[in-house]
Design a protein around this motif. Structure first.
Motif, PDB file in Angstrom:
ATOM      1  N   ARG A  42     -59.129 -27.766 -32.708  1.00 54.63           N
ATOM      2  CA  ARG A  42     -59.315 -29.065 -32.038  1.00 54.63           C
ATOM      3  C   ARG A  42     -60.794 -29.311 -31.758  1.00 54.63           C
ATOM      4  O   ARG A  42     -61.300 -30.415 -31.967  1.00 54.63           O
ATOM      5  CB  ARG A  42     -58.494 -29.139 -30.754  1.00 54.63           C
ATOM      6  N   ALA A  43     -61.511 -28.277 -31.350  1.00 50.17           N
ATOM      7  CA  ALA A  43     -62.945 -28.419 -31.088  1.00 50.17           C
ATOM      8  C   ALA A  43     -63.695 -28.742 -32.380  1.00 50.17           C
ATOM      9  O   ALA A  43     -64.600 -29.590 -32.390  1.00 50.17           O
ATOM     10  CB  ALA A  43     -63.497 -27.138 -30.455  1.00 50.17           C
ATOM     11  N   ALA A  44     -63.310 -28.092 -33.474  1.00 52.42           N
ATOM     12  CA  ALA A  44     -63.966 -28.332 -34.771  1.00 52.42           C
ATOM     13  C   ALA A  44     -63.718 -29.757 -35.271  1.00 52.42           C
ATOM     14  O   ALA A  44     -64.524 -30.306 -36.021  1.00 52.42           O
ATOM     15  CB  ALA A  44     -63.484 -27.312 -35.802  1.00 52.42           C
ATOM     16  N   LEU A  45     -62.604 -30.356 -34.856  1.00 46.98           N
ATOM     17  CA  LEU A  45     -62.262 -31.714 -35.284  1.00 46.98           C
ATOM     18  C   LEU A  45     -62.988 -32.791 -34.469  1.00 46.98           C
ATOM     19  O   LEU A  45     -62.964 -33.961 -34.858  1.00 46.98           O
ATOM     20  CB  LEU A  45     -60.750 -31.945 -35.185  1.00 46.98           C
ATOM     21  N   ALA A  46     -63.604 -32.399 -33.369  1.00 44.50           N
ATOM     22  CA  ALA A  46     -64.274 -33.381 -32.506  1.00 44.50           C
ATOM     23  C   ALA A  46     -65.296 -34.171 -33.317  1.00 44.50           C
ATOM     24  O   ALA A  46     -66.124 -33.605 -34.023  1.00 44.50           O
ATOM     25  CB  ALA A  46     -64.945 -32.683 -31.338  1.00 44.50           C
ATOM     26  N   GLY A  47     -65.193 -35.475 -33.269  1.00 45.77           N
ATOM     27  CA  GLY A  47     -66.126 -36.340 -33.980  1.00 45.77           C
ATOM     28  C   GLY A  47     -65.757 -36.603 -35.429  1.00 45.77           C
ATOM     29  O   GLY A  47     -66.371 -37.439 -36.079  1.00 45.77           O
ATOM     30  N   ALA A  48     -64.771 -35.877 -35.946  1.00 46.87           N
ATOM     31  CA  ALA A  48     -64.353 -36.076 -37.341  1.00 46.87           C
ATOM     32  C   ALA A  48     -63.443 -37.306 -37.442  1.00 46.87           C
ATOM     33  O   ALA A  48     -62.816 -37.701 -36.467  1.00 46.87           O
ATOM     34  CB  ALA A  48     -63.619 -34.833 -37.849  1.00 46.87           C
ATOM     35  N   PRO A  49     -63.370 -37.906 -38.632  1.00 50.94           N
ATOM     36  CA  PRO A  49     -62.511 -39.080 -38.839  1.00 50.94           C
ATOM     37  C   PRO A  49     -61.045 -38.661 -38.998  1.00 50.94           C
ATOM     38  O   PRO A  49     -60.496 -38.639 -40.087  1.00 50.94           O
ATOM     39  CB  PRO A  49     -63.071 -39.696 -40.121  1.00 50.94           C
ATOM     40  N   VAL A  50     -60.428 -38.313 -37.864  1.00 51.30           N
ATOM     41  CA  VAL A  50     -59.072 -37.775 -37.846  1.00 51.30           C
ATOM     42  C   VAL A  50     -58.067 -38.895 -37.604  1.00 51.30           C
ATOM     43  O   VAL A  50     -58.231 -39.713 -36.702  1.00 51.30           O
ATOM     44  CB  VAL A  50     -58.924 -36.709 -36.734  1.00 51.30           C
ATOM     45  N   VAL A  51     -57.003 -38.902 -38.421  1.00 50.02           N
ATOM     46  CA  VAL A  51     -55.918 -39.866 -38.254  1.00 50.02           C
ATOM     47  C   VAL A  51     -54.618 -39.100 -38.063  1.00 50.02           C
ATOM     48  O   VAL A  51     -54.269 -38.227 -38.871  1.00 50.02           O
ATOM     49  CB  VAL A  51     -55.799 -40.816 -39.465  1.00 50.02           C
ATOM     50  N   PHE A  52     -53.906 -39.425 -36.982  1.00 45.22           N
ATOM     51  CA  PHE A  52     -52.597 -38.858 -36.686  1.00 45.22           C
ATOM     52  C   PHE A  52     -51.544 -39.742 -37.339  1.00 45.22           C
ATOM     53  O   PHE A  52     -51.415 -40.913 -37.005  1.00 45.22           O
ATOM     54  CB  PHE A  52     -52.418 -38.797 -35.168  1.00 45.22           C
ATOM     55  N   LEU A  53     -50.829 -39.182 -38.318  1.00 45.63           N
ATOM     56  CA  LEU A  53     -49.717 -39.893 -38.948  1.00 45.63           C
ATOM     57  C   LEU A  53     -48.468 -39.609 -38.116  1.00 45.63           C
ATOM     58  O   LEU A  53     -47.950 -38.495 -38.113  1.00 45.63           O
ATOM     59  CB  LEU A  53     -49.518 -39.438 -40.397  1.00 45.63           C
ATOM     60  N   GLU A  54     -48.042 -40.618 -37.398  1.00 42.69           N
ATOM     61  CA  GLU A  54     -46.912 -40.475 -36.486  1.00 42.69           C
ATOM     62  C   GLU A  54     -45.615 -40.818 -37.215  1.00 42.69           C
ATOM     63  O   GLU A  54     -45.566 -41.812 -37.947  1.00 42.69           O
ATOM     64  CB  GLU A  54     -47.115 -41.417 -35.297  1.00 42.69           C
ATOM     65  N   VAL A  55     -44.583 -40.017 -37.008  1.00 40.09           N
ATOM     66  CA  VAL A  55     -43.302 -40.224 -37.680  1.00 40.09           C
ATOM     67  C   VAL A  55     -42.167 -39.940 -36.702  1.00 40.09           C
ATOM     68  O   VAL A  55     -42.263 -39.033 -35.880  1.00 40.09           O
ATOM     69  CB  VAL A  55     -43.191 -39.325 -38.943  1.00 40.09           C
ATOM     70  N   ALA A  56     -41.118 -40.736 -36.787  1.00 40.18           N
ATOM     71  CA  ALA A  56     -39.930 -40.504 -35.973  1.00 40.18           C
ATOM     72  C   ALA A  56     -39.078 -39.427 -36.632  1.00 40.18           C
ATOM     73  O   ALA A  56     -39.130 -39.230 -37.849  1.00 40.18           O
ATOM     74  CB  ALA A  56     -39.130 -41.799 -35.833  1.00 40.18           C
ATOM     75  N   ARG A 106     -47.575 -33.647 -29.781  1.00 39.70           N
ATOM     76  CA  ARG A 106     -47.979 -35.056 -29.750  1.00 39.70           C
ATOM     77  C   ARG A 106     -49.245 -35.290 -28.910  1.00 39.70           C
ATOM     78  O   ARG A 106     -50.170 -35.956 -29.381  1.00 39.70           O
ATOM     79  CB  ARG A 106     -46.838 -35.961 -29.272  1.00 39.70           C
ATOM     80  N   PRO A 107     -49.337 -34.735 -27.677  1.00 38.21           N
ATOM     81  CA  PRO A 107     -50.568 -34.967 -26.903  1.00 38.21           C
ATOM     82  C   PRO A 107     -51.815 -34.405 -27.601  1.00 38.21           C
ATOM     83  O   PRO A 107     -52.898 -34.983 -27.488  1.00 38.21           O
ATOM     84  CB  PRO A 107     -50.314 -34.235 -25.585  1.00 38.21           C
ATOM     85  N   LEU A 108     -51.649 -33.305 -28.332  1.00 41.23           N
ATOM     86  CA  LEU A 108     -52.784 -32.691 -29.029  1.00 41.23           C
ATOM     87  C   LEU A 108     -53.167 -33.512 -30.258  1.00 41.23           C
ATOM     88  O   LEU A 108     -54.359 -33.689 -30.541  1.00 41.23           O
ATOM     89  CB  LEU A 108     -52.463 -31.246 -29.417  1.00 41.23           C
ATOM     90  N   TYR A 109     -52.169 -34.009 -30.987  1.00 40.84           N
ATOM     91  CA  TYR A 109     -52.451 -34.892 -32.128  1.00 40.84           C
ATOM     92  C   TYR A 109     -53.216 -36.123 -31.632  1.00 40.84           C
ATOM     93  O   TYR A 109     -54.224 -36.517 -32.213  1.00 40.84           O
ATOM     94  CB  TYR A 109     -51.155 -35.376 -32.788  1.00 40.84           C
ATOM     95  N   THR A 110     -52.722 -36.709 -30.562  1.00 41.44           N
ATOM     96  CA  THR A 110     -53.333 -37.929 -30.022  1.00 41.44           C
ATOM     97  C   THR A 110     -54.757 -37.663 -29.538  1.00 41.44           C
ATOM     98  O   THR A 110     -55.661 -38.464 -29.783  1.00 41.44           O
ATOM     99  CB  THR A 110     -52.459 -38.480 -28.871  1.00 41.44           C
ATOM    100  N   GLU A 111     -54.948 -36.533 -28.870  1.00 47.81           N
ATOM    101  CA  GLU A 111     -56.274 -36.158 -28.353  1.00 47.81           C
ATOM    102  C   GLU A 111     -57.287 -35.973 -29.489  1.00 47.81           C
ATOM    103  O   GLU A 111     -58.435 -36.396 -29.384  1.00 47.81           O
ATOM    104  CB  GLU A 111     -56.133 -34.853 -27.565  1.00 47.81           C
ATOM    105  N   ALA A 112     -56.856 -35.348 -30.582  1.00 48.59           N
ATOM    106  CA  ALA A 112     -57.766 -35.031 -31.682  1.00 48.59           C
ATOM    107  C   ALA A 112     -58.048 -36.228 -32.585  1.00 48.59           C
ATOM    108  O   ALA A 112     -59.046 -36.243 -33.308  1.00 48.59           O
ATOM    109  CB  ALA A 112     -57.198 -33.890 -32.520  1.00 48.59           C
ATOM    110  N   ALA A 113     -57.168 -37.225 -32.557  1.00 48.18           N
ATOM    111  CA  ALA A 113     -57.254 -38.321 -33.527  1.00 48.18           C
ATOM    112  C   ALA A 113     -58.150 -39.458 -33.060  1.00 48.18           C
ATOM    113  O   ALA A 113     -58.142 -39.834 -31.896  1.00 48.18           O
ATOM    114  CB  ALA A 113     -55.851 -38.865 -33.807  1.00 48.18           C
TER     115      ALA A 113
END
Length: 171
Positions: free
Chosen positions: A90-104, A137-144
């Motif tokens: 998560r720290a390495a992803l900071a500032g990266a163009p991260v997109v969370f693909l959310e799915v039901a 989910r909270p971690l995906y959202t935080e990183a994205a």
């Protein structure tokens, strides 16, 4: 240091591989998947790594694969569904163009089938998937930087939404 143009995160069945390949093609860049990197380096499929060496060993391989890919890859990068659980990742992803693909859950089931060999879904796959998503989910959202819902959309429509969310121009 180089960095990926796009990093896709999300649970199994979100479409990271399918959408990632389309986004890469549209941007005119290479596609890379850290799960494939791990399997190539280990010489066996991920479920076998879990069975033979256990989840902690797999997570160590995953952490290294993600760090390497973030440092080397300049195209579109997909991370395994659980990679986000690692604080260092998560720290390495900071500032990266991260997109969370959310799915039901219903869409994830249709896409991957919950009888697929997924070590963390053994037992009651639907209940385990919900538990994993409650944790992740909270971690995906935080990183994205952006969240793109995939439900009811074609992979092409999701790819369009990813490019739009990151304001990237197609090649």
């Amino acid at each position: 240091m180089s960095a990926p143009a796009v990093v896709l995160i999300g649970p199994p069945g979100a479409g990271k591989t399918t959408v990632g390949r389309i986004v890469a093609e549209r941007l005119g860049v290479d596609y890379r998947d850290t799960d494939s990197d791990i399997e190539r380096a280990a010489g066996k499929p991920i479920p076998e790594i879990f069975i033979d060496e256990g989840e902690p060993h797999f997570r160590a391989l995953e952490r290294e694969a993600v760090r390497t890919a973030l440092a080397e890859h300049t195209g579109v990068l997909s991370l395994g569904g659980g990679a986000i659980m690692d604080e260092g990742t998560r720290a390495a992803l900071a500032g990266a163009p991260v997109v969370f693909l959310e799915v039901a859950l219903a869409d994830a089931v249709k896409r991957v089938g919950l009888d697929a060999p997924r070590p963390l879904l053994i037992g009651n796959p639907r209940a385990r998937w919900r538990e994993l998503m409650d944790q992740r989910r909270p971690l995906y959202t935080e990183a994205a930087r952006a969240t793109v819902p995939t439900d009811g959309r074609t992979p092409e429509e999701v790819a369009d939404a990813v490019l739009e969310a990151l304001q990237l121009r197609q090649a």
